[in-house]
Write a protein that holds these residues in place. Structure first.
Motif, PDB file in Angstrom:
ATOM      1  N   TYR A   1       8.506  14.865  -3.579  1.00  0.00           N
ATOM      2  CA  TYR A   1       8.844  16.259  -3.275  1.00  0.00           C
ATOM      3  C   TYR A   1      10.158  16.412  -2.507  1.00  0.00           C
ATOM      4  N   ALA A   2      10.798  15.288  -2.212  1.00  0.00           N
ATOM      5  CA  ALA A   2      12.050  15.370  -1.447  1.00  0.00           C
ATOM      6  C   ALA A   2      13.079  16.152  -2.251  1.00  0.00           C
ATOM      7  N   GLN A   3      13.645  17.148  -1.593  1.00  0.00           N
ATOM      8  CA  GLN A   3      14.534  18.047  -2.322  1.00  0.00           C
ATOM      9  C   GLN A   3      16.012  17.795  -2.005  1.00  0.00           C
TER      10      GLN A   3
ATOM     11  N   VAL B   1       0.532  -3.293  -6.178  1.00  0.00           N
ATOM     12  CA  VAL B   1       0.738  -1.995  -5.510  1.00  0.00           C
ATOM     13  C   VAL B   1      -0.577  -1.233  -5.576  1.00  0.00           C
ATOM     14  N   ILE B   2      -1.056  -0.805  -4.405  1.00  0.00           N
ATOM     15  CA  ILE B   2      -2.287  -0.002  -4.351  1.00  0.00           C
ATOM     16  C   ILE B   2      -1.898   1.392  -3.894  1.00  0.00           C
ATOM     17  N   THR B   3      -2.348   2.395  -4.626  1.00  0.00           N
ATOM     18  CA  THR B   3      -1.945   3.743  -4.256  1.00  0.00           C
ATOM     19  C   THR B   3      -3.097   4.719  -4.441  1.00  0.00           C
TER      20      THR B   3
ATOM     21  N   ALA C   1      18.513  14.981   8.908  1.00  0.00           N
ATOM     22  CA  ALA C   1      18.111  15.345   7.550  1.00  0.00           C
ATOM     23  C   ALA C   1      18.606  14.321   6.527  1.00  0.00           C
ATOM     24  N   SER C   2      17.738  14.007   5.580  1.00  0.00           N
ATOM     25  CA  SER C   2      18.057  13.140   4.437  1.00  0.00           C
ATOM     26  C   SER C   2      18.236  11.665   4.791  1.00  0.00           C
ATOM     27  N   ASN C   3      17.875  11.294   6.034  1.00  0.00           N
ATOM     28  CA  ASN C   3      17.943   9.879   6.402  1.00  0.00           C
ATOM     29  C   ASN C   3      16.679   9.115   6.005  1.00  0.00           C
ATOM     30  N   SER C   4      15.591   9.821   5.676  1.00  0.00           N
ATOM     31  CA  SER C   4      14.339   9.083   5.472  1.00  0.00           C
ATOM     32  C   SER C   4      14.243   8.424   4.104  1.00  0.00           C
ATOM     33  N   LEU C   5      14.781   9.066   3.071  1.00  0.00           N
ATOM     34  CA  LEU C   5      14.785   8.384   1.771  1.00  0.00           C
ATOM     35  C   LEU C   5      15.615   7.106   1.879  1.00  0.00           C
ATOM     36  N   LEU C   6      16.750   7.239   2.594  1.00  0.00           N
ATOM     37  CA  LEU C   6      17.615   6.066   2.761  1.00  0.00           C
ATOM     38  C   LEU C   6      16.882   4.973   3.539  1.00  0.00           C
TER      39      LEU C   6
ATOM     40  N   HIS D   1      -5.330   5.557  -7.847  1.00  0.00           N
ATOM     41  CA  HIS D   1      -6.573   6.196  -7.372  1.00  0.00           C
ATOM     42  C   HIS D   1      -7.434   5.206  -6.592  1.00  0.00           C
ATOM     43  N   THR D   2      -6.791   4.409  -5.775  1.00  0.00           N
ATOM     44  CA  THR D   2      -7.482   3.385  -5.000  1.00  0.00           C
ATOM     45  C   THR D   2      -7.050   3.518  -3.546  1.00  0.00           C
ATOM     46  N   MET D   3      -8.021   3.751  -2.680  1.00  0.00           N
ATOM     47  CA  MET D   3      -7.675   3.967  -1.275  1.00  0.00           C
ATOM     48  C   MET D   3      -7.956   2.712  -0.451  1.00  0.00           C
ATOM     49  N   VAL D   4      -6.979   2.295   0.312  1.00  0.00           N
ATOM     50  CA  VAL D   4      -7.211   1.204   1.261  1.00  0.00           C
ATOM     51  C   VAL D   4      -7.898   1.812   2.482  1.00  0.00           C
ATOM     52  N   ALA D   5      -9.099   1.327   2.777  1.00  0.00           N
ATOM     53  CA  ALA D   5      -9.902   1.910   3.867  1.00  0.00           C
ATOM     54  C   ALA D   5      -9.686   1.156   5.172  1.00  0.00           C
TER      55      ALA D   5
ATOM     56  N   VAL E   1       0.862  -1.191   0.000  1.00  0.00           N
ATOM     57  CA  VAL E   1       0.000   0.000   0.000  1.00  0.00           C
ATOM     58  C   VAL E   1       0.894   1.235   0.000  1.00  0.00           C
ATOM     59  N   GLY E   2       0.920   1.940  -1.133  1.00  0.00           N
ATOM     60  CA  GLY E   2       1.735   3.156  -1.229  1.00  0.00           C
ATOM     61  C   GLY E   2       2.807   3.027  -2.292  1.00  0.00           C
ATOM     62  N   SER E   3       3.086   4.148  -2.964  1.00  0.00           N
ATOM     63  CA  SER E   3       4.040   4.100  -4.076  1.00  0.00           C
ATOM     64  C   SER E   3       5.122   5.173  -3.962  1.00  0.00           C
ATOM     65  N   GLY E   4       5.603   5.407  -2.717  1.00  0.00           N
ATOM     66  CA  GLY E   4       6.789   6.237  -2.527  1.00  0.00           C
ATOM     67  C   GLY E   4       8.017   5.356  -2.609  1.00  0.00           C
TER      68      GLY E   4
ATOM     69  N   GLY F   1       9.162   2.577   5.614  1.00  0.00           N
ATOM     70  CA  GLY F   1       9.188   3.992   5.244  1.00  0.00           C
ATOM     71  C   GLY F   1       8.658   4.863   6.372  1.00  0.00           C
ATOM     72  N   GLU F   2       8.136   6.014   5.987  1.00  0.00           N
ATOM     73  CA  GLU F   2       7.751   7.002   7.003  1.00  0.00           C
ATOM     74  C   GLU F   2       6.647   6.501   7.927  1.00  0.00           C
ATOM     75  N   VAL F   3       5.766   5.646   7.454  1.00  0.00           N
ATOM     76  CA  VAL F   3       4.680   5.147   8.315  1.00  0.00           C
ATOM     77  C   VAL F   3       5.202   4.240   9.425  1.00  0.00           C
TER      78      VAL F   3
HETATM   79  C1  LIG Z   1       8.710  18.567   0.709  1.00  0.00           C
HETATM   80  C2  LIG Z   1       9.472  17.407   1.283  1.00  0.00           C
HETATM   81  C3  LIG Z   1      10.851  17.363   1.174  1.00  0.00           C
HETATM   82  C4  LIG Z   1      11.571  16.291   1.706  1.00  0.00           C
HETATM   83  N1  LIG Z   1      12.929  16.231   1.521  1.00  0.00           N
HETATM   84  C5  LIG Z   1      13.602  15.122   1.919  1.00  0.00           C
HETATM   85  C6  LIG Z   1      14.984  14.958   1.605  1.00  0.00           C
HETATM   86  O1  LIG Z   1      15.594  15.792   0.972  1.00  0.00           O
HETATM   87  N2  LIG Z   1      15.586  13.809   2.037  1.00  0.00           N
HETATM   88  C7  LIG Z   1      14.934  12.839   2.742  1.00  0.00           C
HETATM   89  O2  LIG Z   1      15.534  11.829   3.090  1.00  0.00           O
HETATM   90  N3  LIG Z   1      13.627  12.979   3.025  1.00  0.00           N
HETATM   91  C8  LIG Z   1      12.950  14.078   2.624  1.00  0.00           C
HETATM   92  N4  LIG Z   1      11.617  14.197   2.907  1.00  0.00           N
HETATM   93  C9  LIG Z   1      10.948  13.094   3.597  1.00  0.00           C
HETATM   94  C10 LIG Z   1      10.776  11.953   2.619  1.00  0.00           C
HETATM   95  O3  LIG Z   1      10.407  12.451   1.367  1.00  0.00           O
HETATM   96  C11 LIG Z   1       9.702  10.994   3.089  1.00  0.00           C
HETATM   97  O4  LIG Z   1       9.864  10.677   4.429  1.00  0.00           O
HETATM   98  C12 LIG Z   1       9.776   9.700   2.295  1.00  0.00           C
HETATM   99  O5  LIG Z   1       9.792  10.002   0.929  1.00  0.00           O
HETATM  100  C13 LIG Z   1       8.612   8.817   2.642  1.00  0.00           C
HETATM  101  O6  LIG Z   1       8.583   7.761   1.721  1.00  0.00           O
HETATM  102  P1  LIG Z   1       7.490   6.639   1.865  1.00  0.00           P
HETATM  103  O7  LIG Z   1       7.690   5.732   0.708  1.00  0.00           O
HETATM  104  O8  LIG Z   1       7.517   6.088   3.215  1.00  0.00           O
HETATM  105  O9  LIG Z   1       6.090   7.421   1.743  1.00  0.00           O
HETATM  106  P2  LIG Z   1       5.558   8.392   0.612  1.00  0.00           P
HETATM  107  O10 LIG Z   1       6.602   8.751  -0.343  1.00  0.00           O
HETATM  108  O11 LIG Z   1       4.838   9.492   1.272  1.00  0.00           O
HETATM  109  O12 LIG Z   1       4.481   7.478  -0.130  1.00  0.00           O
HETATM  110  C14 LIG Z   1       3.268   7.149   0.484  1.00  0.00           C
HETATM  111  C15 LIG Z   1       2.337   6.545  -0.533  1.00  0.00           C
HETATM  112  O13 LIG Z   1       1.225   5.945   0.094  1.00  0.00           O
HETATM  113  C16 LIG Z   1       0.040   6.283  -0.607  1.00  0.00           C
HETATM  114  N5  LIG Z   1      -1.080   6.145   0.333  1.00  0.00           N
HETATM  115  C17 LIG Z   1      -1.245   6.780   1.523  1.00  0.00           C
HETATM  116  N6  LIG Z   1      -2.371   6.350   2.126  1.00  0.00           N
HETATM  117  C18 LIG Z   1      -2.931   5.432   1.302  1.00  0.00           C
HETATM  118  C19 LIG Z   1      -4.116   4.646   1.365  1.00  0.00           C
HETATM  119  N7  LIG Z   1      -4.974   4.702   2.398  1.00  0.00           N
HETATM  120  N8  LIG Z   1      -4.397   3.810   0.338  1.00  0.00           N
HETATM  121  C20 LIG Z   1      -3.561   3.741  -0.730  1.00  0.00           C
HETATM  122  N9  LIG Z   1      -2.442   4.460  -0.846  1.00  0.00           N
HETATM  123  C21 LIG Z   1      -2.119   5.290   0.164  1.00  0.00           C
HETATM  124  C22 LIG Z   1       0.320   7.684  -1.097  1.00  0.00           C
HETATM  125  O14 LIG Z   1      -0.554   8.040  -2.136  1.00  0.00           O
HETATM  126  C23 LIG Z   1       1.778   7.549  -1.525  1.00  0.00           C
HETATM  127  O15 LIG Z   1       1.875   6.982  -2.801  1.00  0.00           O
HETATM  128  C24 LIG Z   1      10.881  15.258   2.387  1.00  0.00           C
HETATM  129  C25 LIG Z   1       9.499  15.317   2.502  1.00  0.00           C
HETATM  130  C26 LIG Z   1       8.786  16.366   1.951  1.00  0.00           C
HETATM  131  C27 LIG Z   1       7.302  16.395   2.075  1.00  0.00           C
END
Ligand SMILES: Cc1cc2nc3c(=O)[nH]c(=O)nc-3n(C[C@H](O)[C@H](O)[C@H](O)COP(=O)(O)OP(=O)(O)OC[C@H]3O[C@@H](n4cnc5c(N)ncnc54)[C@H](O)[C@@H]3O)c2cc1C
Length: 501
Positions: free
Chosen positions: A43-45, A30-32, A364-369, A149-153, A8-11, A350-352
């Motif tokens: 948006y990670a910069q 993959v459901i997103t 800073a920048s540890n979350s993508l890693l 465009h599919t939300m897991v509820a 669930v999620g496509s980051g 990931g972030e969740v």
């Molecule tokens: C503006 C910005 C700048 C940043 N810069 C940096 C940086 O430079 N370096 C760094 O390390 N980190 C940075 N971060 C943090 C980092 O981007 C995130 O922590 C990281 O990308 C999270 O990745 P993820 O795959 O866990 O989640 P995400 O990339 O947020 O992906 C989550 C996915 O889950 C999907 N989703 C959510 N809920 C549901 C649901 N109910 N059903 C289906 N799909 C769902 C979303 O649509 C999305 O596709 C930044 C964050 C932001 C917002």
């Protein structure tokens, strides 16, 4: 035996997990919630932190991570993530990410609280978009089943085990395991750098499925988002390159606050700006990048440059108004080092997820890693350790138990966000948190039939979890600042929250 997997999620975390699972022969869907390309990752910069230089070391990266975490980071997690940095960067390059180079070598930037220049970036300040672009291309090439465009509820739970997902449109999908990779919860607050999809869904899904959340009171506020035309982030890297913060009189106030001035830890900078704004009757402070010059700003920060100029500001000659905004949730669904939660069949990355890496404040920048490393580890764990028993999560306090109780007032997202900003924001106070928690308990949202109301129900539950954990933490540590308990407690403990229906 795991053969089918729903991600669930496509980051970065979800796509890495999906690609790794596909490569290991699993049947992956993959459901997103929005487009495949939409996520916080996009948006990670600033970039991705990794040890790639001879004068750098894993132990130095670990030490920086633990220092930022203010005593609450788990060393085993930091070691696992930092040690995998070089390999992870090589994998991203192999997947097609083109990191910026200088003199034929990877270009490395310095960011707040890193003791070495180890931040790799792509297309200047579009690192996340470059990563998403490459991983999406590989996923489509591989023919991975994708539902946009599919939300897991909700998660389907039988006999204490997650066995599928319930979609908002009513459809139910069965599977062997679910990987939550749903990202952050920035929209708990009215000011956030996160895109609209970041509504804490995964935290709420996990709670309702019986999983435990850890350390959710730790929310990082980015110190510098644009205070005009939406809270677009102005990356830390701009300060890393020499931009400074000034009050309304042009005074560089961070010099009075911390020895590292603008490069102090994020929470220190964010609180200092919030206090300065309060002194200025809410007027934003200014980020002064004029010394960097128009050419450098356009070349090094093309996206920010275009955004700032799009707001009618020439930041090479005038300072930009900035405000703090909710940016990153350090806590999350408690997992072990293989992404396994306290509920069998449910994994989180990931972030969740909470892996213990970020502690009380993210470096800073540890979350993508982290997303890329755990995206792979979760699949390795599923395949190589599928026979092992329930994971051992870090033990500590008994979880705080949230219960459904006498809600009798309707609320909307604005109400939740306003309350969160006032009570769960940059500075917290015990009595205010107590009141906020009681208020939240009486609130309910309209039955979740569309995306917005389903998200609001999730935000309400997340707000309760954050409030309860913030109330219970009677100390100030990292990103959690209690005006009524300004010291760091002597004993270090994690906080845990669970839901009882
Ligand atoms: C503006 C910005 C700048 C940043 N810069 C940096 C940086 O430079 N370096 C760094 O390390 N980190 C940075 N971060 C943090 C980092 O981007 C995130 O922590 C990281 O990308 C999270 O990745 P993820 O795959 O866990 O989640 P995400 O990339 O947020 O992906 C989550 C996915 O889950 C999907 N989703 C959510 N809920 C549901 C649901 N109910 N059903 C289906 N799909 C769902 C979303 O649509 C999305 O596709 C930044 C964050 C932001 C917002």
């Amino acid at each position: 035996m795991t053969e089918r997997l729903i991600v669930v999620g496509s980051g970065v975390a979800g796509l890495t997990a999906a690609l790794a699972a596909h490569a290991r022969g699993l049947d992956v869907t993959v459901i997103t919630k929005s487009l495949l390309t939409e996520s916080n990752t996009r948006y990670a910069q600033g970039g991705i932190a990794a040890v790639t230089a001879d004068d750098d070391s894993v132990s130095s990266h670990v030490a920086d991570t633990l220092r930022a975490g203010a005593g609450l980071s788990e060393p085993t997690s930091a070691e696992a993530v930092c040690a995998a940095g070089t390999e992870t960067v090589a994998e991203l390059i192999a997947a097609g990410v083109r990191f910026d180079v200088s003199d034929g070598r990877l270009a490395r930037g310095l960011e707040a609280a890193h003791s070495r220049a180890r931040i790799l970036h792509a297309d200047g300040d579009a690192t996340g978009a470059a990563i998403v672009g490459a991983l999406v291309a590989r996923a489509l090439e591989a023919g991975i089943d994708v539902r946009e465009h599919t939300m897991v509820a909700d998660l389907l739970v039988r006999d204490g085990r997650v066995h599928g997902v319930h979609l908002l449109d009513g459809e139910q999908l069965d599977t062997d395991a679910v990987v939550l990779a749903t990202g952050g919860a920035g929209h708990l607050y009215p000011y956030t750098t996160n895109p609209a999809v970041a509504t804490g869904d995964g935290l709420a899904l996990a709670l309702r499925a019986g999983a435990v959340l850890a350390d959710v009171e730790f929310v990082q506020f980015h110190p510098t988002s644009l205070a005009v035309g939406g809270n677009v982030l102005v990356s830390e890297a701009v300060r890393g390159e020499g931009a400074v913060l000034r009050d309304v009189h042009g005074h560089r106030f961070m010099l009075d606050v911390h020895p590292d001035a603008e490069l102090a830890p994020r929470d220190v900078v964010a609180r200092a700006i919030a206090r300065q704004m309060a002194v200025q009757n809410g007027a934003p402070v200014h980020l002064d990048a004029t010394a960097l010059g128009a050419d450098f700003l356009a070349r090094r920060f093309p996206t920010i440059d275009a955004t700032v100029r799009g707001r009618g500001i020439d930041w090479s000659v005038e300072p930009v108004p900035v405000t703090p905004a909710a940016h990153y949730v350090m806590g999350g669904v408690a997992t072990d080092l293989w992404g396994r939660t306290s509920v069998p069949g449910l994994l989180a990355v990931g972030e969740v997820a909470w892996t213990g890496l970020h502690g009380a404040n993210r470096l800073a920048s540890n979350s993508l890693l982290e997303g890329a490393v755990f995206g792979r580890r979760v699949v390795d764990g599923l395949i190589e350790q599928s026979a092992s028993s329930t994971p051992t999560l870090t033990s500590g306090e008994e979880p705080i138990v949230l219960r459904a109780a006498g809600a009798d007032r309707w609320c909307g997202r604005d109400d939740i966000q306003q309350l969160a900003w006032e009570a769960l924001g940059l500075e917290r106070e015990g009595a205010l948190l107590d009141r906020a928690l009681q208020t939240l308990t009486t609130w309910q949202v309209a039955s979740p039939t569309d995306v917005k109301s389903a998200e609001d129900a999730n935000l309400l539950l997340v707000a309760r979890a954050v409030a309860a954990a913030a109330l219970a933490r009677e100390e100030s540590r990292g990103a959690h600042w209690r005006t009524d308990a300004p010291d760091v407690a002597r004993s270090v403990r994690h906080s845990f929250v669970r839901w009882e229906a």
